[in-house]
Design a protein around this motif. Sequence first.
Motif, PDB file in Angstrom:
ATOM      1  N   ILE A   1       0.843  -1.199   0.000  1.00 28.63           N
ATOM      2  CA  ILE A   1       0.000   0.000   0.000  1.00 28.63           C
ATOM      3  C   ILE A   1       0.876   1.246   0.000  1.00 28.63           C
ATOM      4  CG2 ILE A   1      -1.716   1.312   1.317  1.00 28.63           C
ATOM      5  CD1 ILE A   1      -2.808  -1.295   2.382  1.00 28.63           C
ATOM      6  N   VAL A   2       1.983   1.186   0.726  1.00 31.51           N
ATOM      7  CA  VAL A   2       2.901   2.326   0.795  1.00 31.51           C
ATOM      8  C   VAL A   2       3.780   2.399  -0.444  1.00 31.51           C
ATOM      9  CG1 VAL A   2       4.751   3.407   2.128  1.00 31.51           C
ATOM     10  CG2 VAL A   2       2.937   2.149   3.306  1.00 31.51           C
TER      11      VAL A   2
ATOM     12  N   MET B   1       3.445   0.427  -3.338  1.00 29.97           N
ATOM     13  CA  MET B   1       2.704   0.169  -4.573  1.00 29.97           C
ATOM     14  C   MET B   1       3.471  -0.714  -5.549  1.00 29.97           C
ATOM     15  SD  MET B   1       0.588   3.632  -5.385  1.00 29.97           S
ATOM     16  CE  MET B   1      -0.463   4.382  -4.145  1.00 29.97           C
TER      17      MET B   1
ATOM     18  N   ASP C   1       3.810   5.827   8.001  1.00 30.38           N
ATOM     19  CA  ASP C   1       3.266   5.328   6.733  1.00 30.38           C
ATOM     20  C   ASP C   1       2.907   3.852   6.839  1.00 30.38           C
ATOM     21  OD1 ASP C   1       3.478   7.774   5.530  1.00 30.38           O
ATOM     22  OD2 ASP C   1       5.352   7.331   4.472  1.00 30.38           O
TER      23      ASP C   1
ATOM     24  N   ALA D   1      -1.072   2.151   6.985  1.00 33.29           N
ATOM     25  CA  ALA D   1      -1.356   1.172   5.925  1.00 33.29           C
ATOM     26  C   ALA D   1      -1.628  -0.195   6.527  1.00 33.29           C
ATOM     27  CB  ALA D   1      -0.188   1.111   4.938  1.00 33.29           C
TER      28      ALA D   1
ATOM     29  N   GLN E   1      -5.034  -2.698   6.250  1.00 34.01           N
ATOM     30  CA  GLN E   1      -4.900  -4.057   5.729  1.00 34.01           C
ATOM     31  C   GLN E   1      -5.281  -5.098   6.780  1.00 34.01           C
ATOM     32  OE1 GLN E   1      -3.992  -5.204   2.436  1.00 34.01           O
ATOM     33  NE2 GLN E   1      -4.941  -6.933   3.475  1.00 34.01           N
TER      34      GLN E   1
ATOM     35  N   TYR F   1      -4.759   0.357  -5.706  1.00 30.92           N
ATOM     36  CA  TYR F   1      -3.820   0.786  -4.679  1.00 30.92           C
ATOM     37  C   TYR F   1      -3.972   2.265  -4.349  1.00 30.92           C
ATOM     38  CZ  TYR F   1      -1.482  -3.685  -4.441  1.00 30.92           C
ATOM     39  OH  TYR F   1      -1.212  -5.015  -4.220  1.00 30.92           O
ATOM     40  N   GLY F   2      -4.461   3.035  -5.292  1.00 33.92           N
ATOM     41  CA  GLY F   2      -4.799   4.418  -4.974  1.00 33.92           C
ATOM     42  C   GLY F   2      -5.915   4.496  -3.955  1.00 33.92           C
TER      43      GLY F   2
ATOM     44  N   MET G   1      -4.453   3.501  -0.523  1.00 34.46           N
ATOM     45  CA  MET G   1      -3.674   4.594   0.044  1.00 34.46           C
ATOM     46  C   MET G   1      -4.580   5.694   0.586  1.00 34.46           C
ATOM     47  SD  MET G   1      -0.827   5.941   0.885  1.00 34.46           S
ATOM     48  CE  MET G   1       0.455   5.001   0.058  1.00 34.46           C
TER      49      MET G   1
ATOM     50  N   ALA H   1      -5.855   4.588   3.907  1.00 34.94           N
ATOM     51  CA  ALA H   1      -4.836   4.659   4.952  1.00 34.94           C
ATOM     52  C   ALA H   1      -4.596   6.087   5.422  1.00 34.94           C
ATOM     53  CB  ALA H   1      -3.531   4.042   4.440  1.00 34.94           C
ATOM     54  N   LYS H   2      -4.742   7.057   4.535  1.00 40.30           N
ATOM     55  CA  LYS H   2      -4.468   8.449   4.879  1.00 40.30           C
ATOM     56  C   LYS H   2      -5.672   9.194   5.441  1.00 40.30           C
ATOM     57  CE  LYS H   2      -0.645   9.261   1.664  1.00 40.30           C
ATOM     58  NZ  LYS H   2      -0.135  10.095   0.535  1.00 40.30           N
TER      59      LYS H   2
END
Length: 334
Positions: free
Chosen positions: A127-128, A130, A142, A146, A150, A240-241, A244, A247-248
Amino acid sequence: PLYSNFCLLLSLLFAAQRHVLTYMEDAVSQLLENREDISQYGIARFFTEYFNSVRQGTHILFREFSFVQATPHNRASFLRTFWRCFRTVGKNGGKYSNLLTAQEYHCLLQLLCPDFPVELTQKAARIVLMDDAMDCLMSFSDFLFAFQIQFYYSEFLESVAAIYQDLLAGKNPNTVIVPTSSSGQHRQRQPPNDCSPLDGVEASLFYQCLESLCDRSKYSCPPSALVKEMLSSAQRLTFYGFLMALAKDQGINRALGALPDKGDLFLDPAMDQELEKLVAQVSGLSISGSSGDAANLPVRNSPRINSPWKPLHHRRKMDAESEGSNEETDSSEN
């Protein structure tokens, strides 16, 4: 006393809210496994300590992965414990001292859960990063956020991956089939000629499928309203975008409730206070031990620090190892 302990047990069960049967089965299993040790101080005290540890979130320490992931409360407790134990890893002590590889983060996870699967660590790292460059360095913050997504939403993300592949293949979203297998293997399909995987899928269509998934899923899902808000400004996005963005998103982090906001990630006043007490006690012992006139020093009773509850079979294992090491030392000396 028995009645008061029973009332406390009920209150702790109520605090756990869901998955009470999981904890009752685990408690009874440990009770039977360690009945000889428990008979020394009584069953009521055992159940009180067990459910106190569930409430405090220390019950997942050094447990097998199947138990750590068994309930949402267990997963949140593991995330919180991982953060509190290793948050100092992320503090800047040098140019690269706060950066670790996926393998190094996995070693930290195994300190809390010895059989923690490496696959989950690798998925969080992707995820970080990619990509599959697992030797690349990542900051603690980070990786942590992530990993939170997950680990806590693992079943949800498996279904999302299948939906994403269906949309890339041009499949009607109304007939998307969500997999029930937890194998984690994503279906590989060739996208149509007019759609590149690098372009991703249409965000609004993707959200419609996710909303339907959240409505019928029996697993933990991020709040659909927050997901909708997160995707509202995007036209297209990749898988994956999307991960991410999850996660953010601090709104999703607050809804999950295991970790603080990113700005407060390295602050833990309660833990810092406990560490200061321990340092003060160790310093006091060192001073008194090095003094030649210790008899004239006033006697001070050190405050008792309650250690987190640990499964009894781990205590027995540690005692056995300790006894074995003492015997070996004695024999070598003779």
